[in-house]
Design a protein around this motif. Structure first.
Motif, PDB file in Angstrom:
ATOM      1  N   PHE A   1       0.648  -1.054   0.016  1.00  0.00           N
ATOM      2  CA  PHE A   1      -0.002   0.131   0.038  1.00  0.00           C
ATOM      3  C   PHE A   1       0.889   1.251  -0.158  1.00  0.00           C
ATOM      4  O   PHE A   1       0.682   2.138  -0.732  1.00  0.00           O
ATOM      5  N   TRP A   2       2.040   1.264   0.866  1.00  0.00           N
ATOM      6  CA  TRP A   2       2.750   2.406   0.926  1.00  0.00           C
ATOM      7  C   TRP A   2       3.726   2.700  -0.602  1.00  0.00           C
ATOM      8  O   TRP A   2       3.625   3.963  -0.806  1.00  0.00           O
ATOM      9  N   THR A   3       4.036   1.636  -1.217  1.00  0.00           N
ATOM     10  CA  THR A   3       4.583   1.770  -2.331  1.00  0.00           C
ATOM     11  C   THR A   3       3.424   2.273  -3.423  1.00  0.00           C
ATOM     12  O   THR A   3       4.063   3.159  -4.163  1.00  0.00           O
ATOM     13  N   TYR A   4       2.280   1.885  -3.426  1.00  0.00           N
ATOM     14  CA  TYR A   4       1.346   2.275  -4.154  1.00  0.00           C
ATOM     15  C   TYR A   4       1.194   3.564  -3.852  1.00  0.00           C
ATOM     16  O   TYR A   4       0.855   4.648  -4.785  1.00  0.00           O
ATOM     17  N   ALA A   5       0.886   4.122  -2.520  1.00  0.00           N
ATOM     18  CA  ALA A   5       0.871   5.538  -2.224  1.00  0.00           C
ATOM     19  C   ALA A   5       1.809   6.501  -2.697  1.00  0.00           C
ATOM     20  O   ALA A   5       1.645   7.425  -3.287  1.00  0.00           O
ATOM     21  N   ALA A   6       2.938   6.033  -2.868  1.00  0.00           N
ATOM     22  CA  ALA A   6       4.227   6.726  -3.140  1.00  0.00           C
ATOM     23  C   ALA A   6       4.134   6.851  -4.915  1.00  0.00           C
ATOM     24  O   ALA A   6       4.426   8.015  -5.400  1.00  0.00           O
ATOM     25  N   PHE A   7       3.764   5.893  -5.719  1.00  0.00           N
ATOM     26  CA  PHE A   7       3.400   6.041  -6.841  1.00  0.00           C
ATOM     27  C   PHE A   7       2.399   7.021  -7.264  1.00  0.00           C
ATOM     28  O   PHE A   7       2.314   7.808  -8.042  1.00  0.00           O
ATOM     29  N   THR A   8       1.226   6.892  -6.442  1.00  0.00           N
ATOM     30  CA  THR A   8       0.162   8.073  -6.538  1.00  0.00           C
ATOM     31  C   THR A   8       0.662   9.230  -6.412  1.00  0.00           C
ATOM     32  O   THR A   8       0.351  10.238  -7.112  1.00  0.00           O
ATOM     33  N   ALA A   9       1.361   9.125  -5.229  1.00  0.00           N
ATOM     34  CA  ALA A   9       1.834  10.902  -4.967  1.00  0.00           C
ATOM     35  C   ALA A   9       2.953  11.250  -6.218  1.00  0.00           C
ATOM     36  O   ALA A   9       2.669  12.608  -6.322  1.00  0.00           O
ATOM     37  N   VAL A  10       3.490  10.429  -6.508  1.00  0.00           N
ATOM     38  CA  VAL A  10       4.568  11.144  -7.565  1.00  0.00           C
ATOM     39  C   VAL A  10       3.713  11.609  -8.873  1.00  0.00           C
ATOM     40  O   VAL A  10       4.023  12.398  -9.384  1.00  0.00           O
TER      41      VAL A  10
END
Length: 402
Positions: A218-227
């Protein structure tokens, strides 16, 4: 009631709610100005509202998971929104109107994590992508009808805000009636997910205790979304360019926005169906579209600039539907509302950063803006690949916690 009927009826609720608050938001600026607000006050009030709509979900998401009162928070949030809008037209005092504008956005913060969790249970049976896509498409219908209705009443009433916003009480009342009926018909939407994920021979509905922390995927996915969001141009900057470069008159900007919202709905449906067939790999199109927006929109010709705005609409549709579907696939049900709250906080911060970044670079150098956005979206594609690699493990965690 079957899961598809639940999703469609919840889509009607969102359609009517968007009818109400998007209708009001389309005239918030001039309404506050008519009460004596300066451009600074308008900016501060609307900015505070958006910050509340996203930031407060960091509180409402965990609260929903702890209390399990998903229906109560959803109904309370919708009620705050639909009850805040009609009085705006007759507020008469600037500070009262400002408070109502912010209250409407707080209502969205209260309901969104709980509402998305309720929908996620039904989409487990229909397909995550398709379920969220249909809901988003119906949502956008309301976003089109509301502003057009307000504009029509303003034209008929001689720009009187009272009747224009007062008429929104009708769809607002319908929102609450439908919500209470839905809760009565489907008091426990999580049953959809339990039935959809039950394996033959299962004797106990409960699995192992849910993880106390959100999964690493989830955190990796959140990082993708943030970028990818931080490198996404806002419509405000697009419309500024169109008007300042005399490519379009101010009166035509809302029409272009409506067209972008139509593309939004179509893109949500298309990528939602593809997500259920191919998984998160379909999200690779989002950074590509985000990189194409400034390259097209910030030209000095009408056709490519309009095309850029429509591409912006397609990217927005993916952001508001398929991105939410992936969260449900990555996070176990007992922690899902928390995840949606955190996810909204991440998106909110990235949206603010993206607006500031693209606005600043636009004023300095458009070629540099295009280069920077392209580089950011390339990083987002790498993060998406990492997310795909971690998704299988996260999927096992989700199934084990159901």
């Amino acid at each position: 009631m079957g899961p598809w009927r639940f999703i469609v009826w919840f889509g009607v609720v969102s359609l009517l709610a968007d009818f109400v608050y998007e209708g009001a938001r389309s005239v918030t600026g001039p309404l506050l100005a008519s009460l004596g607000a300066s451009s600074l006050v308008v900016g501060v009030v609307t900015g505070a509202g958006e910050a509340a709509a996203l930031g407060l979900r960091l509180v409402s998401g965990p609260l929903a998971d702890r209390t399990r009162r998903f229906w109560g928070l959803s109904i309370g949030g919708y009620a705050l929104t639909v009850l805040s809008v009609p009085p705006l037209g007759v507020a008469g005092v600037l500070w009262v109107a400002c408070a109502l504008v912010i209250a409407e956005r707080v209502g969205k913060a209260v309901r969104s994590p709980a509402k998305d969790t309720l929908l996620s249970h039904a989409t487990a049976a229909t397909g995550r992508g398709r379920g969220f896509a249909v809901h988003e498409a119906m949502d956008q219908v309301g976003a089109l009808i509301g502003p057009l209705t307000v504009a029509g009443v303003l034209a008929l009433s001689g720009d009187a805000y009272g009747p224009a916003l007062g008429v929104l009480a009708v769809p607002g009342a319908a929102v609450l009636v439908l919500l209470f009926r839905l809760r009565a018909r489907v008091p426990d939407p999580e049953a959809y997910e339990r039935q959809a994920t039950a394996l033959p021979g299962d004797s106990a509905p409960d699995g192992p205790p849910p993880p106390r922390r959100l999964p690493a995927a989830f955190w990796t996915y959140a990082a993708f979304t943030a970028v990818t969001t931080a490198g996404f141009t806002t419509f405000g900057v697009l419309s500024y360019h169109l008007v300042q470069q005399h490519l379009m008159t101010t009166a035509w900007v809302p029409v272009l926005y409506a067209a972008a919202m139509a593309v939004d709905a179509v893109a949500a449906l298309a990528t939602g169906w593809l997500y259920d067939r191919t998984g998160p790999r379909v999200l690779a199109v989002l950074p590509v579209l985000a990189a194409a927006v400034p390259a097209l929109a910030f030209t000095h010709s009408v056709a490519p600039a309009v095309a850029g705005a429509l591409v912006w609409g397609a990217a927005t549709g993916i952001q508001e539907s398929t991105l939410r579907a992936t969260v449900a696939d990555l996070v176990p049900s007992p922690r899902r509302a928390t995840a949606y709250g955190v996810f909204a906080g991440v998106v909110g911060g990235a949206t603010l950063a993206g607006g500031a970044l693209t606005g600043a670079l636009y004023g300095y150098s458009v070629p540099l803006l295009i280069t920077v956005v392209t580089a950011i979206q390339a990083v987002a594609l790498v993060l998406l690949a990492v997310t795909r690699g971690a998704r299988r493990h996260a999927g096992r965690e989700v199934r084990g916690a159901r």
